[in-house]
Design a protein around this motif. Structure first.
Motif, PDB file in Angstrom:
ATOM      1  N   HIS A 211       0.810  -1.214   0.000  1.00 33.02           N
ATOM      2  CA  HIS A 211       0.000   0.000   0.000  1.00 33.02           C
ATOM      3  C   HIS A 211       0.849   1.273   0.000  1.00 33.02           C
ATOM      4  N   ASN A 212       2.179   1.131  -0.110  1.00 37.24           N
ATOM      5  CA  ASN A 212       3.084   2.285  -0.211  1.00 37.24           C
ATOM      6  C   ASN A 212       2.955   3.225   0.981  1.00 37.24           C
ATOM      7  N   VAL A 213       2.824   2.654   2.177  1.00 44.03           N
ATOM      8  CA  VAL A 213       2.776   3.450   3.407  1.00 44.03           C
ATOM      9  C   VAL A 213       4.216   3.733   3.823  1.00 44.03           C
ATOM     10  N   LEU A 214       4.637   4.987   3.684  1.00 42.12           N
ATOM     11  CA  LEU A 214       6.018   5.340   4.009  1.00 42.12           C
ATOM     12  C   LEU A 214       6.242   5.423   5.511  1.00 42.12           C
ATOM     13  N   LYS A 215       5.227   5.859   6.277  1.00 40.51           N
ATOM     14  CA  LYS A 215       5.362   5.938   7.731  1.00 40.51           C
ATOM     15  C   LYS A 215       3.976   6.102   8.336  1.00 40.51           C
ATOM     16  N   LYS A 216       3.847   5.637   9.584  1.00 37.26           N
ATOM     17  CA  LYS A 216       2.587   5.786  10.306  1.00 37.26           C
ATOM     18  C   LYS A 216       2.880   5.876  11.790  1.00 37.26           C
ATOM     19  N   GLY A 217       1.965   6.504  12.533  1.00 35.89           N
ATOM     20  CA  GLY A 217       2.160   6.653  13.972  1.00 35.89           C
ATOM     21  C   GLY A 217       1.306   7.781  14.533  1.00 35.89           C
ATOM     22  N   TYR A 218       1.272   7.845  15.874  1.00 38.35           N
ATOM     23  CA  TYR A 218       0.499   8.876  16.564  1.00 38.35           C
ATOM     24  C   TYR A 218       1.298  10.178  16.632  1.00 38.35           C
ATOM     25  N   MET A 219       0.604  11.316  16.368  1.00 38.61           N
ATOM     26  CA  MET A 219       1.148  12.654  16.568  1.00 38.61           C
ATOM     27  C   MET A 219      -0.003  13.589  16.953  1.00 38.61           C
ATOM     28  N   TRP A 220       0.372  14.761  17.460  1.00 38.53           N
ATOM     29  CA  TRP A 220      -0.619  15.766  17.843  1.00 38.53           C
ATOM     30  C   TRP A 220      -0.742  16.778  16.716  1.00 38.53           C
ATOM     31  N   LYS A 221      -2.019  17.115  16.359  1.00 35.99           N
ATOM     32  CA  LYS A 221      -2.302  18.048  15.264  1.00 35.99           C
ATOM     33  C   LYS A 221      -3.063  19.255  15.807  1.00 35.99           C
ATOM     34  N   LYS A 222      -2.685  20.418  15.327  1.00 31.37           N
ATOM     35  CA  LYS A 222      -3.362  21.650  15.726  1.00 31.37           C
ATOM     36  C   LYS A 222      -4.546  21.906  14.801  1.00 31.37           C
ATOM     37  N   GLY A 223      -5.718  22.168  15.396  1.00 30.76           N
ATOM     38  CA  GLY A 223      -6.921  22.368  14.612  1.00 30.76           C
ATOM     39  C   GLY A 223      -6.865  23.644  13.790  1.00 30.76           C
ATOM     40  N   HIS A 224      -7.651  23.645  12.711  1.00 26.10           N
ATOM     41  CA  HIS A 224      -7.667  24.801  11.820  1.00 26.10           C
ATOM     42  C   HIS A 224      -8.633  25.886  12.295  1.00 26.10           C
ATOM     43  N   MET A 225      -9.767  25.469  12.876  1.00 22.93           N
ATOM     44  CA  MET A 225     -10.777  26.416  13.324  1.00 22.93           C
ATOM     45  C   MET A 225     -10.674  26.660  14.832  1.00 22.93           C
ATOM     46  N   ARG A 226     -10.697  25.602  15.611  1.00 23.42           N
ATOM     47  CA  ARG A 226     -10.694  25.746  17.071  1.00 23.42           C
ATOM     48  C   ARG A 226      -9.280  25.961  17.628  1.00 23.42           C
ATOM     49  N   ARG A 227      -8.249  25.663  16.879  1.00 20.49           N
ATOM     50  CA  ARG A 227      -6.845  25.897  17.249  1.00 20.49           C
ATOM     51  C   ARG A 227      -6.439  25.135  18.504  1.00 20.49           C
ATOM     52  N   ASN A 228      -7.066  23.989  18.718  1.00 18.52           N
ATOM     53  CA  ASN A 228      -6.664  23.144  19.838  1.00 18.52           C
ATOM     54  C   ASN A 228      -5.842  21.965  19.313  1.00 18.52           C
ATOM     55  N   TRP A 229      -5.142  21.285  20.224  1.00 16.59           N
ATOM     56  CA  TRP A 229      -4.264  20.175  19.851  1.00 16.59           C
ATOM     57  C   TRP A 229      -4.973  18.859  20.134  1.00 16.59           C
ATOM     58  N   THR A 230      -5.010  17.963  19.130  1.00 14.93           N
ATOM     59  CA  THR A 230      -5.687  16.669  19.251  1.00 14.93           C
ATOM     60  C   THR A 230      -4.752  15.581  18.732  1.00 14.93           C
ATOM     61  N   GLU A 231      -4.728  14.455  19.434  1.00 14.91           N
ATOM     62  CA  GLU A 231      -3.881  13.331  19.024  1.00 14.91           C
ATOM     63  C   GLU A 231      -4.581  12.545  17.921  1.00 14.91           C
ATOM     64  N   ARG A 232      -3.852  12.295  16.823  1.00 16.33           N
ATOM     65  CA  ARG A 232      -4.387  11.561  15.678  1.00 16.33           C
ATOM     66  C   ARG A 232      -3.390  10.487  15.238  1.00 16.33           C
ATOM     67  N   TRP A 233      -3.923   9.485  14.537  1.00 13.29           N
ATOM     68  CA  TRP A 233      -3.096   8.436  13.933  1.00 13.29           C
ATOM     69  C   TRP A 233      -2.847   8.810  12.472  1.00 13.29           C
ATOM     70  N   PHE A 234      -1.586   9.094  12.141  1.00 12.09           N
ATOM     71  CA  PHE A 234      -1.223   9.572  10.808  1.00 12.09           C
ATOM     72  C   PHE A 234      -0.692   8.409   9.971  1.00 12.09           C
TER      73      PHE A 234
END
Length: 641
Positions: A211-234
């Motif tokens: 599936h050509n997955v170069l990398k995967k793992g959990y990181m924190w992302k900053k929201g675009h509207m609410r500007r809060n930090w949420t943990e996501r699986w990338f």
């Protein structure tokens, strides 16, 4: 490799599974079912009459592979577009059709589940050669198994593959997917200690390569509207970065599209967040926080790799790596054993050259130190010579002054007697000066002999070292030839034992005689090298003895110089007459150089040849007054020489 070639590999398995009689032909009814399934899997509109129209002139009998290929290319593969269908679904369809015929009975009680076998099937097609029947060469098998072992935190054991290839030489050309799966299940390619660990690891490798997955793992992302930090699986692929609520990938929250205009860079810490990175697209910027510095660097490198693939128009990193490995194999035709032997010989040659270079460098350093010491010694001798010349000049001035004063004052008989005494003492000084000059000449000659002896010793030492290295090389070659001879003898014994069970045939000439002759030649060469080494050692011993002898002579000549002896008539000088002030000062100056009555002038006769000069010079040196310690050391050196 293009999309059509990838799809044909899986379709080839489905077509051959329908060929039950192994005749290379399949009935049109079965091809209709296969084509209908391919339309569905590739998300192409169905064309039920296309197959009938294509084979309207051949209504009787089955259709061959070559006959089906034009229809497959024109009506199915030509309409398939990447991104409009799920390739894994197509591979699963072809796998379901072929596994019932080739692999289904062997799935019971094995370490590979049905799902794991399908993933191995897909990875096999990815790394197989572009020729039919499909096979995977040992180099690609080793690459895949090593990658799985590394992901399982196990050390790669290459002996398993080597034993398998040696046991079945036919696998040297490559193995089919069914042979590959059978060897995985039996543990002949990979030792699987935990089925769960193997399944999880295989899934990671499958996601990365298929599936050509170069990398995967959990990181924190900053929201675009609410500007809060949420943990996501990338999940990073070559064309986008998807992020989910968790790693089960059930709820997708968004996607970051990648193109050649995207930029990834690190950001300084802010808002209490560390290890920040930013992915800038033409529409917006995404701020992400990694767990640590290492993860941030790995994510930045992986995203840069994806952007590079996009810029080069490539969609798969592992396809690119496969092509590079294939080019490397095509460019180098030499076997692995020949390359290894060449490398070992090159390393051995470099090691010997380095040893010789180190020896030469050491000798150069010793020679530089010796020259420096000789230069210092020459400078000291020049200082002594200048001091003697200064004293002689002062004595000459004193003599002229005394003569001038005597002629001017017209001294009495006592003064005349004193003048005669002064002349005698000045004559004695001249003899002493001549003796000193003779001694300086002897010192210079001794230094020249010492330099010649040192150069001879250096040459002898280098010759001895070269002979020793040559002896070591010949011993090593002799050992290798002996091993080859023993191996040939063992092979001959085995052939003789085998021939006892068969009909006796006339013996063929073997390579044992040639190997024995080469071994005997090496031994004779080694004996000559040993004799050369002994001669070099004797030369070195003789040169060292000469250096020691001339060092003793040089040290003796560098000892303090005693003044010359006085004339016996000086003892009868009358001292009851008055002396002028200048005469008294001259007498004090002369008294400082009172000679030793035991010292005598040596005789030094030059010889015509260098050997006669070396033999006679120690005898001439014995005429000088030596200390007891110098005499004993000289005698010991003569005995040792």
């Amino acid at each position: 490799m293009d999309l059509r070639s990838e799809l044909l590999k899986s379709i080839w398995y489905a077509f051959t599974s329908l060929d039950a009689e192994h005749s290379g032909k399949v009935s049109k009814s079965q091809l209709k079912v296969l084509s209908h399934n391919l339309y569905t899997a590739l998300n192409i509109p169905h064309d039920p009459v296309a197959l009938e129209e294509h084979f309207r002139d051949d209504d009787e009998g089955p259709v061959s592979n070559h006959g089906y290929m034009p229809y497959l290319n024109n009506y199915i593969l030509a309409k398939a577009k990447e991104g409009t269908f799920d390739k894994e679904m197509l591979d699963d369809l072809c796998w379901m059709m072929t596994v019932k015929k080739n692999h289904e009975p062997g799935l019971k009680d094995t370490v590979c589940s049905r799902k794991d076998s399908f993933k191995l099937f897909c990875l096999f097609n990815l790394l197989s050669e572009d020729r039919y029947p499909l096979i995977m060469i040992p180099a690609e098998v080793e690459y895949l198994i090593k990658k799985i072992s590394t992901a399982m935190n196990q050390d790669w054991d290459g002996r398993l593959l080597e034993d398998l290839l040696s046991h079945d030489p036919s696998l040297q050309e490559g193995m089919s997917v069914w042979q590959f799966l059978e060897h995985i299940r039996s543990g002949r390619l990979l030792r699987i200690t935990s089925v769960d660990t193997f399944s999880l690891t295989l899934d990671d490798v499958f996601q990365e390569m298929y599936h050509n997955v170069l990398k995967k793992g959990y990181m924190w992302k900053k929201g675009h509207m609410r500007r809060n930090w949420t943990e996501r699986w990338f999940v990073l692929k070559s064309s986008n970065i998807s992020y989910y609520v968790s790693e089960d990938l059930k709820e997708k929250k968004g996607e970051i599209p990648l193109d050649k205009d995207c930029v990834v860079e690190s950001l300084p810490d802010k808002e209490g967040r560390r290890c920040l990175l930013c992915v800038k697209t033409p529409t917006r910027a995404y701020e992400i926080s990694a767990s640590d510095q290492k993860q941030r660097v790995e994510w930045i490198q992986a995203i840069q790799t994806a952007l590079r693939l996009l810029g080069e128009g490539k969609s798969s990193l592992h396809q690119e790596m496969k092509l590079k490995r294939r080019e490397q194999r095509g460019g180098s035709r030499r076997s692995r054993g020949e390359v290894q032997i060449t490398q070992e010989l090159q390393e051995e040659r470099e090691r010997q050259e380095q040893q010789i270079e180190n020896i030469i460098q050491h000798q150069r350093e010793v020679e530089a130190k010796r020259r420096e010491q000789e230069e210092q010694e020459r400078e000291r001798q020049r200082e002594v010579q200048r001091e003697l010349e200064r004293q002689l000049q002062e004595a000459e001035k004193v003599r002229h002054c005394v003569c001038a004063d005597i002629r001017a004052m017209n001294l009495t008989a006592d003064v005349c007697q004193a003048r005669d005494t002064m002349v005698e003492e000045l004559t004695l000084k001249e003899k002493e000066a001549e003796q000193q000059r003779r001694r300086i000449r002897e010192l210079e000659m001794t230094q020249e002999k010492l330099e010649v002896a040192l150069n001879t010793e250096i040459q002898a030492r280098l010759e001895e070292e070269r002979a020793r290295l040559e002896q070591e090389r010949l011993l090593q070659e002799e050992e290798e030839k002996l091993k080859q001879l023993q191996k040939l003898q063992e092979e001959q014994v085995a052939l003789q034992q085998k021939s006892q069970l068969e009909i006796t045939t006339p013996a063929k000439p073997s390579a044992i005689d040639a190997a024995s002759q080469e071994l005997q030649t090496l031994r004779e060469t080694r004996e000559r090298s040993h004799q050369h080494l002994e001669e070099a050692q004797k030369k070195l011993e003789k040169a060292s003895c000469r250096v020691k002898h001339w060092n003793v002579q040089l040290n003796r000549l560098l000892g303090p110089i005693s003044p010359g002896e006085r004339f016996e008539t000086h003892k009868n000088i009358k001292k009851n007459h008055a002396k002028p002030e200048f005469a008294f000062a001259s007498q004090e100056f002369i008294s400082k150089f009172q000679p030793d009555t035991n010292q005598q002038s040596p005789k030094f006769d030059s010889q015509s040849s260098e050997e006669e000069e070396e033999e006679d010079l120690p005898g001439h040196m014995d005429d000088f007054s030596l200390s007891d310690k110098d005499k004993m050391q000289t005698q010991e050196n003569r005995k040792s020489c």
